[in-house]
Write a protein that holds these residues in place. Structure first.
Motif, PDB file in Angstrom:
ATOM      1  N   ARG A  91       0.837  -1.215   0.000  1.00 60.41           N
ATOM      2  CA  ARG A  91       0.000   0.000   0.000  1.00 60.41           C
ATOM      3  C   ARG A  91       0.865   1.256   0.000  1.00 60.41           C
ATOM      4  N   ARG A 117       0.968   8.362  -5.255  1.00 60.60           N
ATOM      5  CA  ARG A 117       0.753   9.729  -4.777  1.00 60.60           C
ATOM      6  C   ARG A 117       1.747  10.057  -3.666  1.00 60.60           C
ATOM      7  N   ARG A 153      -0.696   4.439  -3.008  1.00 62.82           N
ATOM      8  CA  ARG A 153      -1.663   4.327  -4.111  1.00 62.82           C
ATOM      9  C   ARG A 153      -2.922   5.134  -3.816  1.00 62.82           C
ATOM     10  N   HIS A 154      -3.255   5.289  -2.534  1.00 61.58           N
ATOM     11  CA  HIS A 154      -4.468   5.990  -2.133  1.00 61.58           C
ATOM     12  C   HIS A 154      -4.132   7.120  -1.176  1.00 61.58           C
ATOM     13  N   HIS A 155      -4.804   8.243  -1.354  1.00 60.89           N
ATOM     14  CA  HIS A 155      -4.539   9.416  -0.525  1.00 60.89           C
ATOM     15  C   HIS A 155      -4.748   9.132   0.960  1.00 60.89           C
ATOM     16  N   ARG A 156      -5.706   8.283   1.298  1.00 57.13           N
ATOM     17  CA  ARG A 156      -5.978   8.012   2.717  1.00 57.13           C
ATOM     18  C   ARG A 156      -4.759   7.425   3.431  1.00 57.13           C
ATOM     19  N   ASP A 157      -3.875   6.778   2.689  1.00 56.03           N
ATOM     20  CA  ASP A 157      -2.665   6.221   3.297  1.00 56.03           C
ATOM     21  C   ASP A 157      -1.600   7.283   3.545  1.00 56.03           C
TER      22      ASP A 157
END
Length: 180
Positions: A91, A117, A153-157
């Motif tokens: 992730r 990202r 890969r995801h902004h929340r991470d």
């Protein structure tokens, strides 16, 4: 285990030490990552594996997060985990970026080009205080940024960086500049 992570499934080679002592850096596996001045340091036999091989052979589980801080051999580690990356594992990936190494810019461009990202807030705090988000992202994209960068890969991470930065007041930032 005393083993290197590299781009080959299995590699018997040498660990090239910069010097002997705890907490030292700029060691190499197999070949020097940059020109060295002076007498070479000590070396010892070492084995290396690709992360793809270690996961596929069930020696280690699939990682959610990977930290790559290997003083110039980051490209080999990334190449040795290409199948994990292609499958969407991990992730997040922390990459030590060194502007002095030409491969850093290419790796950053490749990650960003493949949709990974970066949260600028993780790059903004420096010895000089809080830097503008746009300039640090531009530095990163040009391969001119030196420091650890978390890609996801995801902004929340990546939200952790904004939360951490919000803990500092303007007064804290002034004090940080004086101390460093």
């Amino acid at each position: 285990y005393s083993a290197a992570i590299t781009d080959r499934e299995t590699e018997f080679s040498r660990l090239l030490l910069s010097a002997l002592g705890p907490g030292l850096s700029e060691h190499d596996f197999g070949e020097p990552s940059r020109p060295r001045a002076g007498k070479p340091g000590p070396s010892q036999g070492c084995i290396g594996f690709s992360l793809d091989y270690l996961v596929e052979s069930k020696a280690v589980p699939e990682p959610d997060q990977v930290k790559i801080d290997v003083d110039g051999h980051e490209g080999k580690v990334v190449k040795g985990m290409a199948r994990l990356i292609a499958r969407g594992v991990p992730r997040t990936l922390l990459l030590e970026c060194d502007a002095a190494l030409p491969a850093t810019g290419a790796m950053v461009a490749d990650f960003l080009g493949k949709g990974w990202r970066v949260n600028p807030d993780q790059l903004r705090l420096s010895r000089e205080g809080l830097r503008p988000a746009g300039s640090v992202v531009d530095e990163l994209k040009r391969g001119a940024y030196t420091g650890n960068v978390v890609f996801a890969r995801h902004h929340r991470d990546l939200e952790f960086a904004t939360r951490a930065l919000q803990r500092y007041s303007d007064r804290d930032l002034v004090r940080i500049r004086r101390v460093t």
